[in-house]
Design an enzyme around this catalytic site. Sequence first.
Site, mmCIF file in Angstrom:
data_model
loop_
_atom_site.group_PDB
_atom_site.id
_atom_site.type_symbol
_atom_site.label_atom_id
_atom_site.label_comp_id
_atom_site.label_asym_id
_atom_site.label_seq_id
_atom_site.Cartn_x
_atom_site.Cartn_y
_atom_site.Cartn_z
ATOM 1 N N HIS A 279 0.811 -1.216 0.000
ATOM 2 C CA HIS A 279 0.000 0.000 0.000
ATOM 3 C C HIS A 279 0.847 1.271 0.000
ATOM 4 O O HIS A 279 1.977 1.271 0.493
ATOM 5 C CB HIS A 279 -0.892 0.039 1.251
ATOM 6 N N TYR B 247 2.195 1.247 13.627
ATOM 7 C CA TYR B 247 2.991 2.192 12.845
ATOM 8 C C TYR B 247 2.440 3.604 12.945
ATOM 9 O O TYR B 247 1.258 3.832 13.090
ATOM 10 C CB TYR B 247 3.132 1.765 11.384
#
Length: 186
Positions: A64, A134
């Site tokens: 992504h 993240y």
Amino acid sequence: MNIRVESLSIQDVKSIRTRRFADARGYFAETWVRDDFAAAGIGHEFIQDNESRSAVAGTVRGLHFQVPPFAQAKLVRVVRGKVLDVVVDLRRSSGSYGRHLAIELSETAGDQLLVPRGFAHGFCTLEPDTVVFYKVDGAYSAGHERGVFWADPALAIAWPVSQARAIVSEKDRELPRFGDLPVYFE
């Protein structure tokens, strides 16, 4: 805070290790201190934290990225389990355009991976019940979300799971091949 930043084989992608203070209870670690990261040359202003849990080993998420003006840098770490983390350089002017880097991240090692803007990112879980955390330095925008097919032979990524056995979302199965992507990052 002690921080060790290691440049990897693709420019601007970094492995980061922060100090862990261990005793009989376990450990304590400061995983992000803006001033310490800035002193190490990492000046990103992270604005959002994301977390994913994958129940089954062999789960693939990615590859992504977001396109400008909503491109994102990421600081990725594993808080439970282990992954093979993969980035693909999408910066057309880069000497490593189209190349990938794969690195194992685990709860045990505690390393983090800095993924700059202009890279596709994904991972494959190597253990069940893996949790990936993240930080990102840009807001999510569904209209700017893109991806590249994780198992595209042109990328030559040595995934630890076959295409037939991987657990992959329907959306990720339909992502375009690398050769079909327009130039998003000069």
